[in-house]
Design an enzyme around this catalytic site. Sequence first.
Site, PDB file in Angstrom:
ATOM      1  N   SER A 176      37.401 -11.945 -22.327  1.00 60.15           N
ATOM      2  CA  SER A 176      38.176 -12.568 -21.251  1.00 60.15           C
ATOM      3  C   SER A 176      39.327 -13.359 -21.848  1.00 60.15           C
ATOM      4  O   SER A 176      39.228 -13.875 -22.963  1.00 60.15           O
ATOM      5  CB  SER A 176      37.290 -13.518 -20.439  1.00 60.15           C
ATOM      6  OG  SER A 176      38.051 -14.298 -19.536  1.00 60.15           O
ATOM      7  N   TYR A 206      30.987 -20.152 -20.294  1.00 61.62           N
ATOM      8  CA  TYR A 206      31.650 -18.861 -20.153  1.00 61.62           C
ATOM      9  C   TYR A 206      32.767 -18.717 -21.181  1.00 61.62           C
ATOM     10  O   TYR A 206      32.858 -17.704 -21.885  1.00 61.62           O
ATOM     11  CB  TYR A 206      32.213 -18.720 -18.736  1.00 61.62           C
ATOM     12  CG  TYR A 206      32.932 -17.407 -18.499  1.00 61.62           C
ATOM     13  CD1 TYR A 206      32.201 -16.257 -18.221  1.00 61.62           C
ATOM     14  CD2 TYR A 206      34.311 -17.327 -18.560  1.00 61.62           C
ATOM     15  CE1 TYR A 206      32.840 -15.040 -17.998  1.00 61.62           C
ATOM     16  CE2 TYR A 206      34.966 -16.121 -18.336  1.00 61.62           C
ATOM     17  CZ  TYR A 206      34.230 -14.980 -18.063  1.00 61.62           C
ATOM     18  OH  TYR A 206      34.873 -13.784 -17.860  1.00 61.62           O
TER      19      TYR A 206
END
Length: 270
Positions: free
Chosen positions: A154, A168
């Site tokens: 990401s 995350y």
Amino acid sequence: MDVSTLFSVRGKVAVVTGGGSGIGLMITKGLVQNGARVYITSRKQKVLDKVASELTELGPGECVAIACDLQSYDQTQRLAARLAELEPRGIDVLVNNSGANWGEHSVEAYPDAAWSKVLTLNTQRVFTLTQLLLPLLEMRASAESPARVINVGSIDGIRVPTLITPAYSASKAAVHHLTKVMAAHLGLRHITVNAIAPGAFESHMMAQTLSTLRDSIVSAVPLGRIGNPTDMAGVCLFLASSAGAYVNGAVIPVDGGTIVANQFNLQSKF
């Protein structure tokens, strides 16, 4: 050198974790539509069965559903054993896409349990499943046509996000570095390992954020839009095909330029 063969995945066998929804579904659809047989896995068998049926009907490739909760090491082992039964001649491509997020309104509110859940699925299981499937990947690997591992990271593992999602972000930064470590070791065995770092795409994980912050997210993208399924499928087809055979250890942002945006230029009119 013909484009139709250079980017072809026809006849390849792929595994896509989380392949029944979101970014995983975009990747799966792109592979199936270009002639690959794709095994998709996640926790929900009914959802997987529906997706597999629809994509197989779409063709020309095939989609096969196998339910597995990748949070469980035992279930992950059983998934690997099942794939070995179904594909005794090996697999060409593994896409480690399954992921989880956990956000809170403040740093103080962020629970310890978030770290175990997010890092287990997002980072540890990327290594575990690759490790378990190495025998199948090596069966189809050669110097000229290596097997491929594609990890989905990401841009939040590259930049610092505004939302409070520390587990995350840390997990995706770890995926990016793990990708490079694995590329160095597995390249010697004719297996390439690369990562994709998506920006904003329509997905279950992004749904709530996009519903409230879409305009500000889009305004930060130089290309002026969020990603679409073709954007994601395209980069995976490149990495899985002959065109990407010599790419190893790369982290490729697929974000419309978000992480390199000059905010002054975005706000200016020329």
